[in-house]
Design a protein around this motif. Structure first.
Motif, PDB file in Angstrom:
ATOM      1  N   ILE A  61      38.402  54.675  47.627  1.00 34.59           N
ATOM      2  CA  ILE A  61      37.710  54.328  48.877  1.00 34.59           C
ATOM      3  C   ILE A  61      38.507  54.841  50.064  1.00 34.59           C
ATOM      4  O   ILE A  61      37.960  55.309  51.054  1.00 34.59           O
ATOM      5  CB  ILE A  61      37.510  52.804  48.962  1.00 34.59           C
ATOM      6  N   GLY A  62      39.814  54.755  49.940  1.00 37.28           N
ATOM      7  CA  GLY A  62      40.661  55.221  51.024  1.00 37.28           C
ATOM      8  C   GLY A  62      40.897  54.107  52.037  1.00 37.28           C
ATOM      9  O   GLY A  62      40.333  53.020  51.932  1.00 37.28           O
ATOM     10  N   GLU A 114      32.457  53.652  58.429  1.00 37.28           N
ATOM     11  CA  GLU A 114      31.996  53.737  57.055  1.00 37.28           C
ATOM     12  C   GLU A 114      30.853  52.749  56.832  1.00 37.28           C
ATOM     13  O   GLU A 114      30.609  51.862  57.656  1.00 37.28           O
ATOM     14  CB  GLU A 114      33.138  53.425  56.115  1.00 37.28           C
ATOM     15  N   SER A 115      30.230  52.916  55.691  1.00 36.97           N
ATOM     16  CA  SER A 115      29.042  52.092  55.446  1.00 36.97           C
ATOM     17  C   SER A 115      29.450  50.649  55.150  1.00 36.97           C
ATOM     18  O   SER A 115      30.596  50.373  54.749  1.00 36.97           O
ATOM     19  CB  SER A 115      28.262  52.669  54.262  1.00 36.97           C
ATOM     20  N   LYS A 129      32.782  48.811  53.046  1.00 36.36           N
ATOM     21  CA  LYS A 129      33.619  47.818  53.711  1.00 36.36           C
ATOM     22  C   LYS A 129      33.679  46.545  52.867  1.00 36.36           C
ATOM     23  O   LYS A 129      34.756  45.979  52.637  1.00 36.36           O
ATOM     24  CB  LYS A 129      33.023  47.534  55.091  1.00 36.36           C
ATOM     25  N   GLU A 130      32.509  46.160  52.423  1.00 40.22           N
ATOM     26  CA  GLU A 130      32.415  44.930  51.636  1.00 40.22           C
ATOM     27  C   GLU A 130      33.237  45.052  50.349  1.00 40.22           C
ATOM     28  O   GLU A 130      33.993  44.163  49.986  1.00 40.22           O
ATOM     29  CB  GLU A 130      30.948  44.693  51.277  1.00 40.22           C
ATOM     30  N   GLU A 131      33.072  46.222  49.690  1.00 38.05           N
ATOM     31  CA  GLU A 131      33.785  46.424  48.427  1.00 38.05           C
ATOM     32  C   GLU A 131      35.298  46.373  48.636  1.00 38.05           C
ATOM     33  O   GLU A 131      36.034  45.756  47.863  1.00 38.05           O
ATOM     34  CB  GLU A 131      33.390  47.764  47.816  1.00 38.05           C
ATOM     35  N   ASP A 135      40.786  41.189  48.133  1.00 41.76           N
ATOM     36  CA  ASP A 135      40.895  39.772  47.793  1.00 41.76           C
ATOM     37  C   ASP A 135      41.359  39.612  46.346  1.00 41.76           C
ATOM     38  O   ASP A 135      42.248  38.809  46.047  1.00 41.76           O
ATOM     39  CB  ASP A 135      39.536  39.081  47.952  1.00 41.76           C
ATOM     40  N   GLU A 136      40.735  40.411  45.479  1.00 44.82           N
ATOM     41  CA  GLU A 136      41.058  40.297  44.067  1.00 44.82           C
ATOM     42  C   GLU A 136      42.531  40.651  43.816  1.00 44.82           C
ATOM     43  O   GLU A 136      43.239  39.992  43.057  1.00 44.82           O
ATOM     44  CB  GLU A 136      40.168  41.231  43.251  1.00 44.82           C
ATOM     45  N   ARG A 137      42.929  41.709  44.534  1.00 49.48           N
ATOM     46  CA  ARG A 137      44.329  42.143  44.391  1.00 49.48           C
ATOM     47  C   ARG A 137      45.266  41.017  44.821  1.00 49.48           C
ATOM     48  O   ARG A 137      46.253  40.708  44.152  1.00 49.48           O
ATOM     49  CB  ARG A 137      44.522  43.367  45.283  1.00 49.48           C
TER      50      ARG A 137
END
Lengths: 85, 833
Positions: free
Chosen positions: B107-108, B118-119, B123-125, B131-133
């Motif tokens: 994603i960068g 960006e879309s 952003k959401e992803e 968060d997961e990290r």
């Protein structure tokens, strides 16, 4: 009994492989290693490789990531984060 | 959806496989959850939460089991397992972690200002992945904390166990009829329990793991056969009692005894270990069965060891191989009682493990230990009544005499003491003492035999008499000295083996853990601390090794430089010698420095010492230092080289060796004189062969004064010309002086090699003498001078007549042969006289 103990001790003492951490960044980094309940700091110069924790440990990387190692992995640090193989 | 479906199918496929396990196991594991859909992070968190809970539980259990050594040992294992679980839980999140990182990299970073936005999806992803990290990091962090806690707890347990070991020995258990009754009840329970457990296990194994069991057993048999045949072939000659030998030597007996204990016991141990490992790795053993089986194996090996030992020492059926001087009957009885003691001990130990494995009441263990202690006590008392002793040279077949009083008292006291201790309630102590008598005693006796045989082998000339020594001497044509050295090495090796095998055994017996011994050994070799100094044996050894290696490399380099490079370059031998010596010293110095560094000795601290000592060295070692410096100057300046003929003071001879402190000069009488270099530098040194080997020879010649000096000179020059002396500078003759009787000349000629001077002188002298004779040049005047006599003619006639008559008489009777005839002297032949 004695003999079995001796034999067992030799199997226990069989050498484990250590994990190796390589710093692929241009600058030196400091990683924190927790092994056998002891917290130690390890400084790695640019391009240096160190063997650590033969029996498993937790490593805290410069960017705050934490990785757990079984003791046989190869870790490469680039951009402050790690890639574990 | 498809993944779900696949998971369901997989589950359906697995269920039949799981069925027998579920049917047998008391509580089937909750393995029915589909693992594919679960999130590794959530799973890891769950596992960690469980582990934390378990750790808290364990902490409570440990508090409760503070007094129970065995329980503490088990709990420690569990705590360690928890630490590993924590590690594994966080390792299991790694795959997900790597995925997240890879995706985040794809994603960068967040676009900087000015760049196109960006879309929303991306952003959401990114936010989700970050968060997961963070969640993984948090989980790993808590796992880390958990592992630290677990390690600390485990260390606490170790400490508790250690204190327990010292305390429980003296703990007293009341022995009352109720207790015994309770013990009998518990024993009955345990018997039933054991029957059920073992029976259940045996049925299970026979029905479901038959192949594994048979495979394990057959593989064990193969291992056993291999061990037996290989061991018999390899070790046969050193452990078999050769029937051909009628009266075996003491060393042979010792060696056979020692090796017939060690090798078969090790083989049996290896066999037991292999059996257990095979059973274990084929999953035949259940957790409750495996400690019993392992103890059974261990006890069997121990029993074998003790009986091998007693057979080796006592040799009940072979009196000539016996190591101790006891009667046949005594040996047989002693062997039996020792075996009985070992058996009682082994049974006690094995049944103790059974009790632990089945969770029986402690009182049962106490009762069993009490019985074992009493039995061992009784056996000791029985031993004290045996009559095994023999006088020196007495026939072993006789009945024998009783023990010495002190020994019999000691045996009896120990026996009664054990019984008394057990009866009044110090069962722990009694059991410990009884076990130590058998096991530590056995190990110590083995060590003692080993040390004895080591010592016997080490004595001068002993090794040459042994079978091995004779074989080695035949095979490798070894001399007496080499054999003796081999014997010494063998003796040291035996000591080492004895200590390496025996000491850890005794320490393990006394309750030290393998890890402790390992860490001691590790520390012994890597770091011995004395105050602030730390010595590392490994370091010192490595230093020595490096030094020797450095020396070897230096020698090789010297040879290569000298023999390959300098020979081909036609370098002057003196230069070669100097370069070789200098390279040698530089190499030794370098190797020394490397060795010292490798040994971990700080060079800067050495410099300090050297600085402090330099004044003292300056005064004390003045001469040596001066010689050393002189030696360096000699090497650099090269006033003489090896092989030169030098004269230094009263010393004259050939230079044999120039070293840094002194130079060896060999005189013509083959006496070696060591001349300190400073003498050679400070004093005058004559060198016959410095720049060239040219040398002048002088031959003094004296002839009779009546000769012509010019003729003599000419003759000498002619003689010189016929000899191989140098033509340039040409030979010369000096007329040194004349007197009333002689003319003194000296022939001077040059030779190409001064070393040939002596031979040349001889040749020249011979030639001169020959020429003198040939030319009839007189070397000396007549033996007596002629004296002119003045007389009147009358007297002259009278004298003439007397001489004539005398001549006539001599002509008539022959002169006596012994008397020398006086040489007739011609009158007036010589006037000078």
């Amino acid at each position: 009994m004695l003999v079995t103990m001796l034999l067992m001790s030799t199997t226990i003492a069989a050498p484990a492989f250590a994990a190796s951490i390589t710093n692929k960044d241009g600058d030196s980094v400091i990683v924190t290693i927790v092994e056998n309940g002891n917290r130690t700091e390890l400084a790695l110069g640019a391009g240096e490789t160190e063997s650590v924790c033969p029996s498993g440990c937790f490593v805290t990387l410069p960017n705050g990531d934490r990785v757990a190692l079984n003791g046989d992995e190869t870790v490469e640090i680039s951009g402050g984060s790690a890639f574990v193989k | 959806m498809t993944t779900l479906k696949r998971a369901l199918f997989a589950l359906l496929a697995i269920v039949p496989l799981l069925l027998p396990a579920i049917a047998i196991a008391q509580d089937p594991p909750p393995a029915t959850e589909a693992p594919v859909t679960s999130n590794p992070i959530v799973e890891a968190k769950k596992k960690l939460e469980q582990s934390r809970q378990q750790l808290a539980d364990l902490r409570n259990k440990i508090e409760a089991a503070r007094e129970n050594e065995i329980k503490l040992g088990e709990l420690k294992l569990q705590v360690e397992q928890l630490g590993r679980t924590a590690l594994e839980a966080s390792v299991s999140t790694r795959e997900r972690f790597n995925q997240i990182k890879a995706r985040l990299d794809e994603i960068g970073p967040v676009p900087a200002e000015g760049q196109p936005a960006e879309s929303e999806v991306i952003k959401e992803e990114r936010a989700r992945l970050s968060d997961e990290r963070a969640a993984i990091n948090a989980a790993t962090g808590s796992a880390e904390a958990l592992s630290i806690d677990a390690t600390q707890l485990s260390n606490e347990i170790t400490e508790m166990r250690r204190t327990l070991f010292t305390e429980t020995l003296l703990e007293r258990t009341k022995i009352t009829p109720e207790v015994l009754e309770e013990a009998i009840g518990a024993g009955a329970n345990e018997g039933a329990d054991l029957k059920r457990t073992v029976g259940g296990w045996a049925r299970f194994v026979w029905n479901f793991k038959r192949e594994s069991l048979l495979a394990a057993i057959s593989l064990s048999l193969v291992v056993g056969l291999v061990l037996y045949s290989v061991g018999y072939r390899l070790a046969g000659p050193i452990i078999r009692r050769n029937k051909m030998i009628e009266k075996p030597h003491y060393i042979t007996r010792l060696m056979v005894a020692y090796w017939s204990i060690m090798i078969p016991t090790l083989a049996v141990g290896a066999f037991a270990f292999a059996c257990y490992s095979l059973l274990y790795s084929f999953n035949v053993l259940r957790p409750d069965i495996s400690p019993m089986v392992s103890t059974l194996f261990g006890v069997c090996v121990g029993l074998y060891f003790v009986s091998a030992l007693s057979r080796a020492v006592l040799a009940p059926n072979r009196p000539e191989w016996r190591l101790v001087n006891v009667s046949n009957d005594g040996a047989r009885r002693l062997e039996r009682s020792i075996f009985a003691m070992a058996l009682a001990n082994s049974l006690d130990y094995f049944l103790g493990t059974v009790s632990v494995a089945l969770g029986s009441a402690v009182v049962l263990t106490v009762a069993k230990s009490m019985i074992a202690s009493i039995v061992i006590g009784l056996i000791l008392i029985w031993i004290s009544f045996i009559r095994p002793m023999l006088r020196e040279g007495e026939d072993p077949a006789t009945r024998g005499r009783p023990w010495p009083r002190a020994l019999s008292m000691l045996l009896m006291l120990t026996g009664f003491g054990l019984i008394a201790m057990a009866v009044i309630g110090y069962v722990g102590l009694a059991r410990f003492v009884a076990a130590q008598i058998v096991v530590t005693g056995a190990i110590m006796v083995t060590m003692y035999i080993g040390i004895l045989s080591g010592r016997a082998i080490g004595t001068q000339g002993a090794f040459a008499r042994t079978y091995l020594g004779q074989r080695m001497a035949e095979r490798y044509q070894l001399g007496e000295v080499t054999l003796d050295q081999a014997g010494l090495a063998a003796s040291l090796g035996i000591y080492l083996i004895v200590l390496l095998l025996g000491l850890p055994g005794i320490l393990l017996q006394w309750g030290f853990q393998t890890g402790d011994i390992e860490s001691w050994a590790y520390q012994l070799f890597t770091e011995i601390r004395v105050g602030s100094i730390s010595i590392s044996l490994v370091g010192i050894f490595a230093g020595l090794l490096l030094f020797v290696l450095g020396l070897m490399v230096t020698r090789w380099f010297q040879r290569w430089l000298d023999g390959t490079i300098m020979v081909r370059s036609h370098v002057d031998p003196g230069v070669r010698n100097s370069v070789r010596t200098a390279v040698g010293y530089a190499g030794v110095g370098l190797a020394g420095l490397i060795g010292i560094s490798a040994a971990g000795i700080n060079l800067s601290s050495l410099a300090l010492v050297a600085g402090a000592l330099s004044l003292g060295i300056g005064f004390g070692l003045q001469n040596i230092v001066s010689n050393f410096v002189s030696g360096l100057i000699l090497l650099a300046e090269r006033p003489f080289k090896v092989g030169d003929w030098v004269v230094a003071g009263t010393t004259e001879g050939f230079v044999k060796r120039i070293s840094v402190r002194a130079t060896e000069i060999e005189t013509f009488q083959r006496q070696t004189i060591i001349v300190p270099n400073s003498v050679l530098i400070n004093g005058q040194v004559g060198n016959w062969t410095h720049r060239n080997k040219l040398g002048r020879i002088e031959i003094p010649v004296s002839v009779f004064a009546g000769n012509d000096p010019r003729q003599v000179t000419q003759m000498l020059l002619e003689v010189a010309a016929t000899q191989p002396v140098l033509r340039n500078p040409e030979p010369s003759v000096a007329f040194l002086g004349f007197s009333a009787t002689t003319l003194d000349f000296e022939l001077r000629a040059f030779v190409a090699d001064v070393l040939d001077a002596g031979e040349m002188k001889t040749e020249l002298r011979t030639a001169i003498l020959e020429r003198l004779r040939q030319d009839e040049i007189a070397l000396a005047g007549p033996a007596a001078p002629t004296v002119p006599v003045t007389m009147d003619p009358e007297s002259a006639r009278l004298l003439g007549a007397m001489i004539d008559s005398a001549k006539g008489e001599i002509a008539q009777k022959p002169a006596p042969s012994r008397k020398p005839v006086p040489k007739p002297v011609e009158e007036g032949a010589d006037e000078t006289g």
